[in-house]
Design a protein around this motif. Structure first.
Motif: not given
Ligand code: ZN
Lengths: 319, 696
Positions: A227-231, A269-271, A278-281, B1-3
């Motif tokens: 799982a990842d916040v952007c999804y 963050s992504d996880r 900023i992208y995941h925010t 950014m990932h991981g």
């Molecule tokens: Zn992501």
């Protein structure tokens, strides 16, 4: 992991406003070429949190116009870079936020985008010809926001997107490409904007999308991935467009997103416990918006802009 | 950014990070400078290489390298020198992919290079690169996309690529990407009927075996289950589109007058719109191509000559399950009552086709009669809706218990032809059911879901009339599985509830005995008796099997959990609809009702209209956002009354398209707004009763 608690809206606003100024870190340099998209992520988040007035609109508009290439009609990701549809859409979206489409040479930009449509209905991202359904969405979305959809062959554009439909109900980047939530958003979004959602098997795709919800409550982009916040954005917006969002557990997803906040310094963050960006925010806050989180403005799932902005563009009395 | 882990920067890292950043900044500035000054020297190219090595996402640097290559090639004629330039580019891509195997820019640079056809492609090198990358990450979709590109580029037969997917699957069953590619290749080979792929049955059986093996190895992995679902769809989807239901049905007798009581209980009063008779055709899958030349109408009536068939699906697409035309009867001025017949025939036609391209190969013929009453002025002036329609008032309802006018026998006008293949289908499906029952992990939710789907596929084959008992058994089993699933996998509860709702609708309507419990005739003051169906308090979440309700004139769906009314658009006879106490959340989701020309009475009370900021039907309906509705007069009319169109656009679009006499909307958030009442009153000139009070 502690209690996720509530949305740390003030911290996120602070994070966005200050991230803007840290241009010299390695991380922001790597992202330098897509600063215009970064601006779109940050500013849309601010608007969703009712804080767009924290930035100087005139300064933003001036900077955006400094990324414009008047000879081509496209925008670059930053000053000095080449024009590309990715950043052209970001520029148009940001100007929509500020209700400042009036600064644009609308027909010139529309001609740039329309000029990238290929014979088979697909779209290239720029003059170099990379074709991807992401660019179909971007082109259609840009033209629609500019009220210039008639400049392209919509029927062909839809036909190409449909040719990228898979047997699992999802869509790929090109014919034969594997289904991926980001790509599905693009294709479903483009079909939504062109009133062509009848090409989607909503039950089949809806099930594939709702199965993106993992045990931890978050959403992944493909089967058997983390799982990842952007999804949260890509999957939720697609599910809303096809009216199947009730098939996931929103409460668990909201918890997952809130758990990925840096509550001290702001940002998402992504996880959980990863580095924020900023992208995941943006995608975290946008996801909460799609779940009607209190205090966050509602988003339009197709145009990826606040609902009031989109309603204004399409329902305001045309002069 | 990932991981990347979140951690505070340590002071000792700062200096190193600053140096790294300074180097990158330098490179970026220099490359952009060279780009702008069109400097394509070896040294300048070297800088762009260094930049892309650190940051493969710097797209302008890739553009710069393309320009440089084009520029430098102009001076090169020696094939070796050209080859060496191309090799340089290939190498940059490889280095960049090492840094980021998912770099769009890097992958495209390689494709672009190959497409230039400057030198013969070294396929060993290309496939070698791919093997290496897919070994590290077997799910890298960039890699798979590039593989498909290469296979096409060099004309690798699809049979070969199919073998490759087999290798990858055998390496690791949990590889969705490989299963996906397999499904693409197989369906291509099957459509082309390539050698060894002529028999769908044989291929499907082999694939079932393969995927079952994978599923038994790891039942919790999703990859195989999705592939299994695709196979199941191959096995159970209809081969050819078929007409399964119509209104009027074969042998029906219609009366055009709605006034007063019927003498002949075998007659159905038709549309309220005097002189207009809808004909509805319902197919088992979406089709297109209905027209006066594919659907022949024959009648001694004057029915107008511009017959147009319109799809009734939610969006105006070419394909629809449900099609309608409206006969305008022009010779209705008769002195005495007279009967006319209408014949409908659909010959075998290549023009009526499904989405998959197969055509209607089963000719249909049916006939109904229309009785034209003597149209005296007295009858014409009667106010049909003098009193509000009551849904539960026992004094005005006289239930006949037995809706005499519904010819149940003809609900299915064509008994589904038992096709040769359906026997094989059934065998294959039963085999699967037996197998999955033995799956050791009996709590695997995918196993249960698959069993439910297999049961439903069997039920669909056991068409009504043929073996209703067996069908019922399959449905009941499926319902059991869905109940288990709701408990087992509560996160997706509402998905299972929706699926269960469809099966429930099937069970309620497929069998005459059970359906009759919900049907009656209703007499409402001046109206002739209406065919009434009551499906209340059944926890239905959505409408299923609307083709069995085409004849219904009064439908009570109150006290369910309906979120959507999709499907009801097929009910062109519907006069009164009660969907109070459901979960309808906006006017956008009521759009199907705007297609029902006869709808006069609508009870929406106690729903969730206006209670949500996110409208999940916003893009399902026709709207200005999807370019399917032009800013209309109704908007203008509302603006004049100071109505905020941006807030009420959905209500405006709904009320301008229906023509209601009676509306109940209390118990919805939207009903508390005064402006909303203004919208309703402005756009509904024929409205007489709003929330129980007389308004006109
Ligand atoms: Zn992501």
């Amino acid at each position: 992991m502690g209690e996720p608690g509530e949305l740390a809206a003030d911290e996120h606003v602070r994070y966005i406003v200050t991230a803007e100024k840290k241009k010299d870190s390695f991380e922001s340099l790597v992202m330098e070429h897509l600063r215009l998209s970064g601006a779109y992520w940050g500013l849309t988040t601010l608007d969703l949190l009712h804080k767009l007035q924290a930035v100087d609109a005139r300064e933003v508009v001036d900077w955006i116009m400094s990324c414009y290439h008047p000879e081509s009609g496209g925008f670059a990701g930053n000053v000095g870079h080449d024009p590309h549809v990715l950043y052209t859409l970001s520029a148009v979206q940001v100007l929509c936020l500020f209700d400042r489409l009036d600064v644009l040479d609308v027909d010139k930009i529309a001609d740039y985008v329309a000029g990238l449509q290929k014979e088979d209905g697909s779209f290239a991202g720029d003059i170099w010809g990379e074709v991807d359904t992401r660019f179909s969405y971007i082109s259609i979305c840009t033209l629609s926001l500019l009220h210039r959809l008639h400049k392209i062959n919509v029927e062909k554009a839809v036909e190409y997107i449909v040719s990228c439909k898979n047997l699992d109900g999802g869509f790929g980047a090109m014919p034969g490409g594997e289904s991926h939530a980001g790509q599905i958003f693009c294709c479903v979004g483009a079909l939504a904007i062109t009133g062509s959602l009848h090409h989607v098997d909503r039950d089949l795709l809806g099930w594939w999308l709702c199965e993106r919800q993992c045990r931890d409550g978050g959403l992944n982009g493909r089967p058997e991935k983390l799982a990842d916040v952007c999804y949260s954005w890509w999957v939720l917006s697609s599910l809303i467009m096809i009216d199947r969002v009730h098939w996931i557990d929103k409460e668990k997803l909201a918890k997952f997103i809130l758990n990925c906040q840096d509550k001290e310094n702001g940002g998402i963050s992504d996880r959980p416990d990863n580095a924020v960006d900023i992208y995941h925010t943006y995608f975290g806050v946008a996801g909460l918006s799609l779940m009607e989180y209190p205090g966050v403005k509602p988003m339009d799932p197709a145009y990826a802009l606040p609902l009031d902005v989109v309603n204004r563009i399409f329902l305001r009395k045309q002069q | 950014m990932h991981g990347q882990p979140r951690r505070p920067a340590k002071p000792e890292d700062d200096a190193a990070a600053a140096a790294k950043a300074a180097k990158l900044r330098d490179l970026q500035v220099q490359v952009l400078q060279n780009h702008h000054s069109r400097t394509y020297t070896e040294e300048a190219l070297g800088l762009s290489f260094k930049l892309l090595e650190i940051n493969p996402e710097a797209y302008t640097a890739w553009n710069y390298r393309k320009l440089a290559l084009q520029h430098n090639l102009r001076e090169l004629t020696d094939p070796e020198a050209i080859k060496s330039s191309v090799d340089d580019e290939l190498r940059v891509v490889e280095i960049a992919l090492r840094q980021n195997p998912k770099s769009y820019g890097a992958w495209y640079h390689r494709k672009w290079l190959l497409n230039q056809k400057l030198t013969p492609v070294d396929f060993k090198r290309e496939f070698g690169l791919l093997d290496k990358l897919l070994k590290v990450d077997a799910r890298n979709f960039h890699g798979w996309n590039y593989r498909r590109f290469l296979a096409k580029f060099m004309g690798v037969p699809e049979e070969e690529e199919l073998k490759y997917t087999m290798d990858k699957i055998c390496d690791n069953f949990s590889n969705y990407s490989a299963w996906h590619n397999r499904s693409i290749l197989l369906s291509n080979l099957l459509t082309q009927q390539r050698k060894g792929f002529e028999s769908k049955q044989k291929i499907c059986s082999e694939e079932f075996e393969l995927v079952t093996q994978a599923l038994f190895t790891d039942p919790s992995d999703q990859s195989g289950w999705f592939y299994h679902l695709w196979l199941l769809a191959q096995t159970s989807s209809p081969e050819n589109p078929q007409l399964i239901s119509s209104w009027p049905c074969n042998g029906a007798k219609l009366s055009l007058s709605l006034v007063g009581k019927k003498d002949d209980l075998n007659t159905v009063s038709s549309s309220l719109k005097e002189g207009i008779v809808p004909i509805v055709l319902y197919f088992n899958e979406p089709v297109k191509g209905l027209s006066p030349s594919t659907v022949k109408l024959n009648s001694d009536l004057v029915i107008g000559n511009n017959i147009q068939w319109r799809p009734l699906s939610i969006t105006d697409s070419g394909h629809s399950n449900c099609w309608a035309t409206y006969l305008e009867i022009t010779n209705k001025e008769c002195s005495s009552s007279q009967q006319f017949s209408v014949e409908v025939s659909i010959p075998c036609s290549d023009d009526i086709v499904s989405r998959s391209g197969s055509h209607c190969n089963c000719p249909v013929h049916f006939m109904f009669t229309i009785e034209l009453g003597n149209n005296d002025d007295k009858a014409r002036n009667i106010d049909l809706f003098h009193d509000p329609i009551s849904w539960n008032g026992s004094e005005s309802v006289q239930s006949h218990g037995n809706p005499s006018s519904v010819p149940f026998d003809h609900l299915n006008i064509t008994d589904a032809l038992v096709q040769e293949e359906s026997k094989w289908h059934l065998e294959a499906l039963s085999e699967q059911i037996d197998l999955f029952r033995e799956l050791p992990d009996e709590n695997s939710k995918f196993a249960k879901l698959t069993l439910a789907r297999l049961s439903l596929a069997c039920a669909a084959i056991k068409s009504r009339g043929n073996s209703p008992i067996e069908r019922k058994g399959y449905c009941e089993e499926a319902l059991g599985f869905f109940s288990d699933l709701i408990y087992l996998d509560p996160s997706h509860k509402r998905y299972y509830e929706d699926e269960r709702s469809s099966v429930q609708m099937d069970q309620l309507t497929c069998n005459m005995a059970t359906f009759m419990e919900h049907c009656s005739d209703q007499v409402q003051s001046n109206l002739s008796p209406l065919n009434h169906v009551q499906l209340c308090r059944l926890a239905l979440t959505r409408i299923g099997y609307p083709e069995r309700l085409l004849w219904v004139q009064m439908l009570d769906l109150s006290h369910n959990n309906l979120r959507s009314v999709e499907g009801l658009e097929a009910l062109q006879q519907l006069v009164c609809l009660n969907i109070s106490n459901n979960q309808i959340s906006g006017f956008t989701s009521l759009e199907p009702l705007t297609k029902i020309i006869s709808l006069k009475v609508l009870d929406l009370s106690c729903n969730e209209i206006g209670a949500h900021s996110i409208d999940t039907a916003r893009y399902i309906c026709l709207s200005p956002f999807s370019h399917k509705v032009e800013p209309c007069d109704a908007f203008e009319e509302c603006r004049k009354k100071n109505i905020n169109v941006e807030e009420f656009w959905d209500a405006i679009l709904f009320f301008k398209s229906v023509n209601l006499v009676q509306l109940d909307v209390k118990g919805n958030a939207v009903a508390n707004k005064d402006t909303f009442r203004t919208v309703v009153m402005t756009l509904s000139p024929s409205l007489k009763f709003l929330d129980g009070t007389c308004v006109h």
